[in-house]
Scaffold this motif. Sequence first.
Motif, PDB file in Angstrom:
ATOM      1  N   ASN A  72      -5.299   7.569   6.869  1.00 43.57           N
ATOM      2  CA  ASN A  72      -6.283   7.353   5.810  1.00 43.57           C
ATOM      3  C   ASN A  72      -5.596   7.060   4.480  1.00 43.57           C
ATOM      4  N   ALA A  73      -4.525   7.788   4.196  1.00 46.43           N
ATOM      5  CA  ALA A  73      -3.819   7.627   2.926  1.00 46.43           C
ATOM      6  C   ALA A  73      -3.233   6.228   2.785  1.00 46.43           C
ATOM      7  N   PHE A  74      -2.793   5.657   3.903  1.00 43.26           N
ATOM      8  CA  PHE A  74      -2.204   4.319   3.872  1.00 43.26           C
ATOM      9  C   PHE A  74      -3.201   3.234   4.282  1.00 43.26           C
ATOM     10  N   GLU A  75      -4.463   3.622   4.463  1.00 35.87           N
ATOM     11  CA  GLU A  75      -5.527   2.695   4.845  1.00 35.87           C
ATOM     12  C   GLU A  75      -5.169   1.923   6.110  1.00 35.87           C
ATOM     13  N   LEU A  76      -4.612   2.640   7.102  1.00 36.08           N
ATOM     14  CA  LEU A  76      -4.271   2.036   8.379  1.00 36.08           C
ATOM     15  C   LEU A  76      -5.491   2.084   9.301  1.00 36.08           C
ATOM     16  N   PRO A  77      -5.860   0.991   9.933  1.00 34.47           N
ATOM     17  CA  PRO A  77      -7.014   1.004  10.848  1.00 34.47           C
ATOM     18  C   PRO A  77      -6.683   1.758  12.132  1.00 34.47           C
ATOM     19  N   TYR A  78      -7.615   2.575  12.601  1.00 33.72           N
ATOM     20  CA  TYR A  78      -7.364   3.339  13.822  1.00 33.72           C
ATOM     21  C   TYR A  78      -8.662   3.719  14.512  1.00 33.72           C
ATOM     22  N   ASN A  79      -8.532   4.036  15.808  1.00 30.43           N
ATOM     23  CA  ASN A  79      -9.581   4.654  16.612  1.00 30.43           C
ATOM     24  C   ASN A  79      -9.051   5.989  17.098  1.00 30.43           C
ATOM     25  N   VAL A  80      -9.942   6.857  17.503  1.00 28.07           N
ATOM     26  CA  VAL A  80      -9.551   8.143  18.099  1.00 28.07           C
ATOM     27  C   VAL A  80     -10.268   8.291  19.436  1.00 28.07           C
ATOM     28  N   LEU A  81      -9.547   8.825  20.421  1.00 31.31           N
ATOM     29  CA  LEU A  81     -10.158   9.198  21.697  1.00 31.31           C
ATOM     30  C   LEU A  81      -9.740  10.626  22.006  1.00 31.31           C
ATOM     31  N   HIS A  82     -10.718  11.520  22.195  1.00 32.69           N
ATOM     32  CA  HIS A  82     -10.363  12.910  22.477  1.00 32.69           C
ATOM     33  C   HIS A  82     -11.382  13.548  23.417  1.00 32.69           C
ATOM     34  N   ASP A  83     -11.001  14.691  23.970  1.00 34.44           N
ATOM     35  CA  ASP A  83     -11.900  15.474  24.817  1.00 34.44           C
ATOM     36  C   ASP A  83     -12.922  16.202  23.949  1.00 34.44           C
ATOM     37  N   ILE A  84     -14.160  16.304  24.427  1.00 34.94           N
ATOM     38  CA  ILE A  84     -15.151  17.138  23.744  1.00 34.94           C
ATOM     39  C   ILE A  84     -14.805  18.615  23.924  1.00 34.94           C
ATOM     40  N   ARG A 135       0.842  -1.198   0.000  1.00 31.70           N
ATOM     41  CA  ARG A 135       0.000   0.000   0.000  1.00 31.70           C
ATOM     42  C   ARG A 135       0.872   1.240   0.000  1.00 31.70           C
ATOM     43  N   THR A 136       0.667   2.095  -0.982  1.00 36.27           N
ATOM     44  CA  THR A 136       1.345   3.389  -1.021  1.00 36.27           C
ATOM     45  C   THR A 136       0.294   4.487  -0.934  1.00 36.27           C
ATOM     46  N   ALA A 137       0.740   5.708  -0.664  1.00 36.01           N
ATOM     47  CA  ALA A 137      -0.183   6.832  -0.521  1.00 36.01           C
ATOM     48  C   ALA A 137      -0.236   7.638  -1.816  1.00 36.01           C
ATOM     49  N   THR A 138      -1.425   8.094  -2.162  1.00 37.98           N
ATOM     50  CA  THR A 138      -1.601   8.955  -3.324  1.00 37.98           C
ATOM     51  C   THR A 138      -0.999  10.320  -3.029  1.00 37.98           C
ATOM     52  N   PRO A 139      -0.176  10.875  -3.931  1.00 42.04           N
ATOM     53  CA  PRO A 139       0.390  12.216  -3.702  1.00 42.04           C
ATOM     54  C   PRO A 139      -0.711  13.248  -3.490  1.00 42.04           C
ATOM     55  N   GLY A 140      -0.414  14.235  -2.651  1.00 32.20           N
ATOM     56  CA  GLY A 140      -1.342  15.337  -2.443  1.00 32.20           C
ATOM     57  C   GLY A 140      -2.187  15.224  -1.198  1.00 32.20           C
ATOM     58  N   ILE A 141      -1.811  14.341  -0.256  1.00 30.36           N
ATOM     59  CA  ILE A 141      -2.660  14.161   0.922  1.00 30.36           C
ATOM     60  C   ILE A 141      -2.655  15.384   1.834  1.00 30.36           C
ATOM     61  N   PHE A 142      -1.669  16.290   1.652  1.00 30.62           N
ATOM     62  CA  PHE A 142      -1.614  17.492   2.474  1.00 30.62           C
ATOM     63  C   PHE A 142      -2.040  18.744   1.708  1.00 30.62           C
ATOM     64  N   ASP A 143      -2.629  18.565   0.539  1.00 30.00           N
ATOM     65  CA  ASP A 143      -2.970  19.729  -0.290  1.00 30.00           C
ATOM     66  C   ASP A 143      -3.927  20.683   0.402  1.00 30.00           C
TER      67      ASP A 143
END
Length: 209
Positions: A118-130, A33-41
């Motif tokens: 997302n670019a590398f299709e890595l599975p993840y969860n997020v935990l953050h403060d509201i 899996r590689t990342a499509t260029p421009g993920i920071f555009d």
Amino acid sequence: IYTTHSPLFIDAYNYQEVGIVRKPSVGAGTKVRTATPGIFDALDDRKVFKGLARFNPAVNELFFAKSVLVVEGPEELIAITETLKKLKKIKVRAEELEHTILVAGGKQAIPFFQRVMNAFELPYNVLHDIDITQEMPSGDRERNKKTNDLIRELAGGNAVHTFPHKLETTVGLDKHFKDQYRANQFFSDPSNITPELESIVAGIFNDGN
């Protein structure tokens, strides 16, 4: 071509040159899996540089992780680790559950890491403060809402978990931890880990994500 399990070799700035090699199953075979260029555009140069500067060897472990849990700061890492110990899910580290906990360095930085994963299709969860209360100034409330909405938007099919307000209020405190040492002292006492925190952490790691 270099093949490695060392995060020292990863240069996120040249992400177009990074390929993640996995073998989902014998039938599927080896996949690259590689990342499509421009993920920071969508970001200006200053934000990109600030984000890339956070990719130290510890953070680069996300490229080798089976699943990533993104949190705001080291205090959350300590809280989650000690809660998992109390729940008898781990002995030392979250990696025992095939999760790598990534400390983003603040909620504002979380979307940057989401773009990379997302670019590398890595599975993840997020935990953050509201970080939203009715008493706070409307400008602060709107700023936090905007960040919260962006995190959820970028997550796609990945789960987003939240503290009702902050980690500290979840465990009955009205002030931020002064430093990691104080957080470690606090959470090393299992009696300080509230049922609410246990429920949040159990919900993340019971998802099987």
